[in-house]
Enzyme design. Structure first.
Site, PDB file in Angstrom:
ATOM      1  N   GLU A  21       0.831  -1.212   0.000  1.00 14.21           N
ATOM      2  CA  GLU A  21       0.000   0.000   0.000  1.00 14.21           C
ATOM      3  C   GLU A  21       0.860   1.253   0.000  1.00 14.21           C
ATOM      4  O   GLU A  21       0.466   2.282  -0.540  1.00 14.21           O
ATOM      5  CB  GLU A  21      -0.931   0.013   1.212  1.00 14.21           C
ATOM      6  CG  GLU A  21      -1.990  -1.066   1.176  1.00 14.21           C
ATOM      7  CD  GLU A  21      -2.870  -1.011   2.399  1.00 14.21           C
ATOM      8  OE1 GLU A  21      -3.987  -0.474   2.288  1.00 14.21           O
ATOM      9  OE2 GLU A  21      -2.436  -1.496   3.473  1.00 14.21           O
ATOM     10  N   TYR A  53     -12.210  27.531   0.828  1.00 12.46           N
ATOM     11  CA  TYR A  53     -12.275  26.114   0.440  1.00 12.46           C
ATOM     12  C   TYR A  53     -10.957  25.678  -0.178  1.00 12.46           C
ATOM     13  O   TYR A  53     -10.494  24.574   0.064  1.00 12.46           O
ATOM     14  CB  TYR A  53     -13.387  25.844  -0.575  1.00 12.46           C
ATOM     15  CG  TYR A  53     -14.696  26.530  -0.307  1.00 12.46           C
ATOM     16  CD1 TYR A  53     -15.302  26.463   0.947  1.00 12.46           C
ATOM     17  CD2 TYR A  53     -15.340  27.243  -1.307  1.00 12.46           C
ATOM     18  CE1 TYR A  53     -16.513  27.078   1.183  1.00 12.46           C
ATOM     19  CE2 TYR A  53     -16.549  27.854  -1.076  1.00 12.46           C
ATOM     20  CZ  TYR A  53     -17.138  27.777   0.168  1.00 12.46           C
ATOM     21  OH  TYR A  53     -18.328  28.391   0.400  1.00 12.46           O
ATOM     22  N   GLU A  72      -6.665   6.606  11.164  1.00 11.80           N
ATOM     23  CA  GLU A  72      -6.846   7.348  12.403  1.00 11.80           C
ATOM     24  C   GLU A  72      -5.830   8.486  12.511  1.00 11.80           C
ATOM     25  O   GLU A  72      -6.169   9.603  12.885  1.00 11.80           O
ATOM     26  CB  GLU A  72      -6.709   6.414  13.620  1.00 11.80           C
ATOM     27  CG  GLU A  72      -7.835   5.426  13.774  1.00 11.80           C
ATOM     28  CD  GLU A  72      -7.690   4.141  12.959  1.00 11.80           C
ATOM     29  OE1 GLU A  72      -8.417   3.187  13.261  1.00 11.80           O
ATOM     30  OE2 GLU A  72      -6.856   4.077  12.023  1.00 11.80           O
ATOM     31  N   LYS A  98     -10.867   4.826   2.503  1.00 11.08           N
ATOM     32  CA  LYS A  98      -9.995   4.128   1.565  1.00 11.08           C
ATOM     33  C   LYS A  98     -10.911   3.350   0.628  1.00 11.08           C
ATOM     34  O   LYS A  98     -11.666   2.480   1.057  1.00 11.08           O
ATOM     35  CB  LYS A  98      -9.050   3.180   2.286  1.00 11.08           C
ATOM     36  CG  LYS A  98      -8.075   2.465   1.341  1.00 11.08           C
ATOM     37  CD  LYS A  98      -7.211   1.452   2.064  1.00 11.08           C
ATOM     38  CE  LYS A  98      -6.244   2.143   2.983  1.00 11.08           C
ATOM     39  NZ  LYS A  98      -5.260   1.185   3.561  1.00 11.08           N
TER      40      LYS A  98
END
Length: 117
Positions: A21, A53, A72, A98
């Site tokens: 990953e 933004y 987290e 994800k």
């Protein structure tokens, strides 16, 4: 109280526990809700009294570029960076999903972690 939303910001990043990953990466979706007082910006049409933004998105992109094992950690860093950059934030939430995580034997759309503050 007023709210600013950034919805489904798609970012390619390299977060995850599995070594591949961090090499191959994955698609992530970031959603943000910022609660703030926008009365002055509404009345005066002045961006300096609001939350940009574009700046929020740049902060998210910067934090998403830092590889983490856990979502987290990613949501925590995004929350802290937003609060540090915009003192007018009263509360809000950040979620990072994800998309199609590499979990053997599981077919799912996404996994996500959210933080409210």
């Amino acid at each position: 109280m007023n709210r600013i939303y950034v919805r489904n910001l798609e970012i390619y990043a390299f977060h995850g526990v599995m070594p591949q990953e961090n090499v191959v990466g994955n698609k992530f979706l970031v959603n943000i809700q910022l609660d703030c007082d926008l009365a002055e910006a509404m009345e005066n049409d002045d961006i300096e009294t609001s939350i940009s933004y574009a700046e929020v998105i740049e902060i998210v992109k910067r934090e998403m570029a830092i590889t983490s094992k856990t979502l987290e950690n990613v949501v925590y860093r995004i929350k802290n960076a937003l609060i540090g950059s915009f003192p007018g934030i009263l509360s809000g939430n950040v979620s990072v999903s994800k998309v199609t995580p590499p979990i053997p034997g599981a077919k799912l759309d996404e996994v996500a972690v959210a933080i409210e503050f």
